[in-house]
Design a protein around this motif. Sequence first.
Motif, PDB file in Angstrom:
ATOM      1  N   ASN A 260      -6.146  91.958 -60.784  1.00 41.93           N
ATOM      2  CA  ASN A 260      -5.948  93.280 -60.977  1.00 41.93           C
ATOM      3  C   ASN A 260      -5.184  93.385 -62.395  1.00 41.93           C
ATOM      4  OD1 ASN A 260      -4.271  95.559 -61.279  1.00 41.93           O
ATOM      5  ND2 ASN A 260      -3.957  95.829 -59.011  1.00 41.93           N
ATOM      6  N   GLU A 261      -5.992  94.097 -63.254  1.00 40.03           N
ATOM      7  CA  GLU A 261      -5.704  93.998 -64.803  1.00 40.03           C
ATOM      8  C   GLU A 261      -4.349  94.435 -65.103  1.00 40.03           C
ATOM      9  OE1 GLU A 261      -8.652  96.058 -67.100  1.00 40.03           O
ATOM     10  OE2 GLU A 261      -7.524  95.265 -68.957  1.00 40.03           O
ATOM     11  N   TRP A 262      -4.206  95.665 -64.235  1.00 41.35           N
ATOM     12  CA  TRP A 262      -2.764  96.301 -64.805  1.00 41.35           C
ATOM     13  C   TRP A 262      -1.674  95.402 -64.056  1.00 41.35           C
ATOM     14  CZ3 TRP A 262       1.749  97.859 -62.298  1.00 41.35           C
ATOM     15  CH2 TRP A 262       2.705  98.656 -62.807  1.00 41.35           C
TER      16      TRP A 262
ATOM     17  N   ARG B 265      -1.844  92.194 -63.826  1.00 41.66           N
ATOM     18  CA  ARG B 265      -1.760  90.961 -64.685  1.00 41.66           C
ATOM     19  C   ARG B 265      -0.969  91.224 -65.962  1.00 41.66           C
ATOM     20  NH1 ARG B 265      -7.443  90.250 -64.690  1.00 41.66           N
ATOM     21  NH2 ARG B 265      -7.700  90.975 -66.653  1.00 41.66           N
ATOM     22  N   GLU B 266      -1.493  92.427 -66.535  1.00 41.42           N
ATOM     23  CA  GLU B 266      -0.604  92.732 -67.919  1.00 41.42           C
ATOM     24  C   GLU B 266       0.843  92.989 -67.743  1.00 41.42           C
ATOM     25  OE1 GLU B 266      -2.662  95.947 -69.535  1.00 41.42           O
ATOM     26  OE2 GLU B 266      -4.484  94.852 -70.061  1.00 41.42           O
TER      27      GLU B 266
ATOM     28  N   GLU C 118       2.311  89.490 -67.353  1.00 45.32           N
ATOM     29  CA  GLU C 118       2.183  88.850 -68.760  1.00 45.32           C
ATOM     30  C   GLU C 118       3.477  89.413 -69.912  1.00 45.32           C
ATOM     31  OE1 GLU C 118      -2.458  87.662 -68.473  1.00 45.32           O
ATOM     32  OE2 GLU C 118      -1.866  89.641 -69.652  1.00 45.32           O
TER      33      GLU C 118
END
Lengths: 123, 164
Positions: free
Chosen positions: B40-42, B44-45, B48
């Motif tokens: 899930n890119e959102w 993950r970011e 991070e």
Amino acid sequence: MIRGIVFTHANLGEAFCESVGSILGIQEDLVCLSNNELSSEQMMDALVSTTGPEGDGIVVFTALFGGSCWQTAERLQRERSDVRHITGTNLPMLLAFINKREETALDDLVDMVAGYGHRGIKP
Amino acid sequence: MSLLLIRIDDRLLHGQVTQGWGSVLNPDRFVVANDTVAGNEWEREMYESSAPERVAVSIVTIAETGERVREWIEAGEDILLLIENPSDALELYRSGLTFDVLNMGGLHHRDGRTRILPYVCLDRNDVEALSALRDHGVTVECADVPNSERKDLFACLGSRENEI
């Protein structure tokens, strides 16, 4: 009325709300929520229940960037157009929120509150 | 350079880890081993972005964790590894990323789980995965924050091990 939720670790939110009450008087639409012993899912459930029905907007105040309350509030802000999230909460921010919320639009209010927070820190 | 801490925590990377353990152990990198977050890119970011600037954050799948962690350690890094639940910990161990001590930092209450400590609640699947790790010689040590008393999970469980 734009409502405020102070969402923090342990009983910090409760103490923030009591402190606001001792300075400006008890405020009806400022409530607290603790993450104590809650999983990520339970934190989200608790935050959603605390937001109540959609109204004029909700500002979620968290205290620690990167913390679990911050994560939960970020997720909710992404899902809900009536929710704004601001972290790094201090007492000047909450006092400004109460004093300005009736005369300020939601996005402007969040910017204004952040400004009061910054100006409240004096090394 | 080494794996400083392997921690089960259903909140993954959050204040107790970035501020609490991070300040005491001074890792070079927080590694979140979690298939859901990795996909899930959102999310993950968000993770991070959430750590202090001096510490790197990597989100990896369970399958790639062993190899990536070995690369980072060979490159001279100290790692703090976060896992969401006991089943993922067992999967990691069986994939070849072995360890002697597993920190139990937070498994919060939900339906079907029994409370063992204020921050540790277990269901049958959790107990079975942790028992399998114990059979491999792993000590499961409960401690939510760095200065809390280390408690052996199975000592806390006692006779409830077979009842949950």
